[in-house]
Design an enzyme around this catalytic site. Structure first.
Site, PDB file in Angstrom:
ATOM      1  N   CYS A  42      -3.838  -2.053   6.755  1.00 57.40           N
ATOM      2  CA  CYS A  42      -3.942  -0.768   6.088  1.00 57.40           C
ATOM      3  C   CYS A  42      -5.325  -0.591   5.451  1.00 57.40           C
ATOM      4  O   CYS A  42      -5.684  -1.371   4.574  1.00 57.40           O
ATOM      5  CB  CYS A  42      -2.853  -0.781   5.018  1.00 57.40           C
ATOM      6  SG  CYS A  42      -2.670   0.712   4.143  1.00 57.40           S
TER       7      CYS A  42
ATOM      8  N   CYS B 155       0.834  -1.196   0.000  1.00 55.85           N
ATOM      9  CA  CYS B 155       0.000   0.000   0.000  1.00 55.85           C
ATOM     10  C   CYS B 155       0.876   1.257   0.000  1.00 55.85           C
ATOM     11  O   CYS B 155       0.599   2.223  -0.706  1.00 55.85           O
ATOM     12  CB  CYS B 155      -0.908  -0.031   1.220  1.00 55.85           C
ATOM     13  SG  CYS B 155      -1.866   1.461   1.390  1.00 55.85           S
TER      14      CYS B 155
END
Length: 394
Positions: free
Chosen positions: A196, A100
């Site tokens: 995340c 990410c």
């Protein structure tokens, strides 16, 4: 005076770290604007996206700076989440936070910020960037408990040129104190945990909606059946919760841990006691090394051996090791055995506080098939070689 100041766009997550980052940049007389990303769209109670957006808005309002909002859910699914599912399905334990950061927070986000006119971007990560001879290098944040360089090791080196980490020299306590003094509305908001953007939902239940169960047996090191599992992808090495085998009258009463996931036979191997030898390893293999400074590749040219420190998971003390290249990737030998080495996680290399980059921990090709180490007088059957190649190229 402000007119010729550079515009810095801060990734406003809604948390205290990004709010303080923006406030500190204002004190340094930068022109500051906020940009909040929504990267996961669903209305589950675990998904804090709408609350985070509101918190980010309130912080920007308090700081009197404009806030932009962008939705990267589609990019997140394509570039991060689909890969995560694919790796889980292959028996690996991926780290979506690393992906990410590389794909979304420091690629799509940076490109978007530049379209908004930003000269620099900033985030609330606990890490530092130092400049030497015109080049930028990634260093650990000084707060050892919060340092996030592990998660940043895979970002595109050219992006380091335009990144600022205002919290690199601070610890969490100082950040919260500063936020309180500044009257920031989120000064006591708890730190976010969980994957995340996906938040703190029950991992197994969540993954089940994407990867249906593939039941198999749980065995001990002597191949005796101990119970059943719903799917290898729901487990990771070193896991002791949710094994569903409590109450077995056993030898020592110590907890059981996952020691191995056997993809071919769909068996989960468990052992008893945290210090079981099957949970400790000295020598590991990693591939696809990503150097944050391409020049550092020279450290491993030809037969060179690199002595450095490494982490095989976040929040682990650095461990001394020697690294050398082999034909498929890197071979790492630790000075002391490491616990619960997990395929799919990242090995991140350091020289003291300087982050060199990282690689993905993988089984050796011959480990994967429990083959004897290759020896020329007994060539590996072609079918297996083809299989091996596809694993390494995937």
């Amino acid at each position: 005076v402000m007119k010729n100041k550079e515009l810095v766009i801060v990734g406003m997550s809604g948390g205290v770290d990004s709010a303080v980052s923006a406030a500190l940049l204002l004190e340094e007389n930068y022109r500051v604007e906020g940009l909040h990303m929504t990267n996961w769209n669903d209305e589950e109670p675990y998904c804090t996206a709408s609350q985070d957006l509101q918190d980010a808005r309130n912080a920007c309002k308090e700081l009197n700076i404009p806030m932009h909002h962008v939705n990267f859910s589609k990019e997140y699914k394509e570039k991060v989440f689909n890969d995560t599912l694919k790796e889980l399905d292959q028996g690996l334990t991926p780290n979506p936070d690393v992906l990410c950061n590389r794909e979304i927070k420091f690629e799509d986000f940076t490109n978007y910020a530049k379209r908004l006119g930003a000269a620099k971007v900033a985030t609330g990560h606990y890490a530092r960037i130092k400049e030497k001879k015109g080049l930028k290098y990634l260093y650990k944040g000084i707060d050892e408990n919060k340092d996030q360089s592990y998660f940043l090791h895979a970002i595109n080196p050219s992006i380091l040129e335009s990144v600022i980490f205002p919290l690199g020299e601070m610890n969490k306590e100082q950040v919260r104190d500063y936020a309180l003094k500044k009257g920031l509305p989120n000064h006591d908001k708890p730190d976010s945990t969980g994957i995340c953007f996906i938040g703190e939902r029950p991992f197994k239940e969540f993954i089940k909606t994407f990867l249906p169960p593939k039941p198999g047996s749980i065995i001990n090191e002597n191949d005796e059946e101990m119970g059943n599992h719903e799917g290898l992808m729901y487990f990771t090495i070193g896991q002791r919760k949710d094994l569903g085998i409590g109450g077995i009258k056993n030898l020592s009463g110590e907890p059981w841990y996952v020691a191995e996931k056997r993809q071919t036979s769909n068996q989960l191997v468990i052992v008893q006691g945290r210090n079981h030898p099957k949970l400790w390893r000295k020598r590991i293999f990693a591939q696809s090394m990503h150097w944050l400074n391409p020049k550092d590749e020279e450290l491993l040219l030809e037969d060179k051996v690199l002595e450095c420190q490494a982490k095989t998971r976040y929040r682990q003390k650095d461990a001394h090791c020697k690294v050398k290249k082999n034909q498929n990737g890197l071979e790492i030998i630790f000075k002391n055995s490491q616990w619960a080495i997990t395929y799919g996680q990242y090995l991140v290399l350091y020289q003291d506080d300087y982050c060199l980059g990282g690689a993905k921990i993988m089984p050796l090709p011959n480990e994967y098939f429990s083959l004897m180490p290759c020896n020329p007088s007994r060539p590996v059957p072609l079918a297996i070689l083809k299989k091996t190649v596809s694993i390494w190229s995937s």
